[in-house]
Design an enzyme around this catalytic site. Structure first.
Site, mmCIF file in Angstrom:
data_model
loop_
_atom_site.group_PDB
_atom_site.id
_atom_site.type_symbol
_atom_site.label_atom_id
_atom_site.label_comp_id
_atom_site.label_asym_id
_atom_site.label_seq_id
_atom_site.Cartn_x
_atom_site.Cartn_y
_atom_site.Cartn_z
ATOM 1 N N MET A 30 -37.004 -33.473 -48.869
ATOM 2 C CA MET A 30 -37.861 -32.587 -47.986
ATOM 3 C C MET A 30 -37.894 -33.387 -46.395
ATOM 4 S SD MET A 30 -40.205 -29.765 -49.681
ATOM 5 C CE MET A 30 -41.614 -31.088 -49.947
ATOM 6 N N GLY A 36 -38.276 -45.284 -50.037
ATOM 7 C CA GLY A 36 -38.010 -44.674 -51.011
ATOM 8 C C GLY A 36 -36.945 -43.602 -51.445
ATOM 9 N N HIS A 37 -36.632 -42.745 -50.387
ATOM 10 C CA HIS A 37 -35.439 -41.818 -50.295
ATOM 11 C C HIS A 37 -34.257 -42.957 -49.981
ATOM 12 C CE1 HIS A 37 -38.683 -39.192 -48.606
ATOM 13 N NE2 HIS A 37 -38.096 -38.478 -49.322
ATOM 14 N N ASP A 150 -42.708 -38.770 -58.374
ATOM 15 C CA ASP A 150 -42.664 -37.581 -58.777
ATOM 16 C C ASP A 150 -42.573 -37.404 -60.236
ATOM 17 O OD1 ASP A 150 -43.705 -36.041 -56.210
ATOM 18 O OD2 ASP A 150 -41.629 -37.013 -55.674
ATOM 19 N N GLN A 153 -42.327 -34.128 -62.206
ATOM 20 C CA GLN A 153 -41.034 -33.211 -61.498
ATOM 21 C C GLN A 153 -39.647 -33.705 -62.031
ATOM 22 O OE1 GLN A 153 -40.512 -32.218 -57.193
ATOM 23 N NE2 GLN A 153 -38.999 -33.965 -57.254
ATOM 24 N N VAL A 176 -40.776 -46.901 -55.012
ATOM 25 C CA VAL A 176 -40.556 -47.856 -54.207
ATOM 26 C C VAL A 176 -42.011 -48.084 -53.420
ATOM 27 C CG1 VAL A 176 -39.572 -48.714 -51.806
ATOM 28 C CG2 VAL A 176 -38.290 -47.754 -53.649
#
Length: 279
Positions: A30, A36-37, A150, A153, A176
């Site tokens: 998002m 982390g991403h 998450d 999820q 992370v």
């Protein structure tokens, strides 16, 4: 790196890559990207020929309109970060591109969506199911990469993949953290100085709880976590749960088989943070 905004551009480009025998790795985000991403993108680069990252703030998974409004949007900065890790394709669509018509599908995740995030954020996982399945249909990845922050999820998406018979491998990647232990999150940018300084207390408490687990029962350790987090005046615990890492069945006794994960949601002021640790 190609930045695409429409479904047609994306599908055509993916089809051409697949005709050349290329494997596709996918990281749905998002936006408001952080380390982390980027760790997910790096993992995809190691395991796939072509890496696609979507940047889309999905309105259907927000049960609080204020939360949707507040969610950080930093597309230009995100694109630069993705360039720095050699991402191949960025898909940054409008809401109309993802939902040309309202998505009225109702997913049934059963028990998996009845606790923790599902209980506290009604409709959230239905929105996750809508957007992730829509993106899977467009990107048609071989592998998709999700962060363990998450945790619930990830369990639900694995279930959805089986339910909808997608031939996609879901790869869960480690959380992370910042040097102080705070789990990296796009929402961290919304924390004021005091709350940011105190938010690492969440993970420190989870670590301490893990070391105390052999001395306390499950109920006692959950109460201890709530009390320990709430001892900090800048934090307010919404829930603590200890669950099986595959079924999300709530643990009542340490002797139950399976790996246990302690999950928390905590308010730091108005900002809601989630974290978890494997016991």
């Amino acid at each position: 790196m190609r930045v695409l905004n429409t479904r047609n551009e994306l599908v055509n480009l993916i089809n051409n890559q697949k005709k050349e025998g290329k494997t596709i790795g996918f990281v749905p985000t998002m936006g408001a990207l952080h380390e982390g991403h980027l760790s997910l993108v790096k993992e995809s680069k190691k395991n796939s020929d072509i890496t696609v990252v979507s940047v889309f703030v999905n309105p259907t998974q927000f049960n609080d309109p204020e939360d949707l409004k507040r969610y950080p949007r930093t597309l230009e900065q995100d694109v630069e970060l993705l360039k720095s890790v050699n991402c191949d394709i960025v898909f940054a669509p409008s809401v109309e591109e993802i939902y040309p018509e309202p998505d009225t599908r109702k997913f049934n995740f059963g028990y998996l969506e009845s606790i923790m995030e599902g209980a506290k954020r009604p409709g959230h996982f239905n929105g996750v199911g809508q957007v992730v399945s829509r993106l899977f249909d467009l990107v048609a990845p071989d592998k998709a990469f999700f962060g363990m922050k998450d945790f619930q999820q990830v369990v639900i998406i694995k279930y959805m993949v089986k339910q909808l018979k997608y031939n996609i491998e879901i790869i869960a990647c480690p959380i992370v953290r910042e040097e102080n232990g705070l789990a990296k999150s796009s929402r961290n940018t919304l924390l004021d100085e005091d709350h940011r300084k105190n938010a690492p207390h969440i993970y420190n408490t989870l670590k301490k709880a893990r070391s105390l687990a052999s001395e306390m029962g499950v109920k006692e350790i959950k109460e201890w976590i709530v009390n320990e987090i709430n001892r900090n005046p800048f934090l307010d615990t919404e829930y603590v749960e200890i669950v099986d890492d595959t079924t999300l069945k709530v643990t009542e006794d340490w002797s139950e088989p399976g790996t246990k994960v302690a999950c928390v949601a905590v308010y730091a002021g108005k900002i809601r943070l989630i974290d978890n640790i494997v016991f």
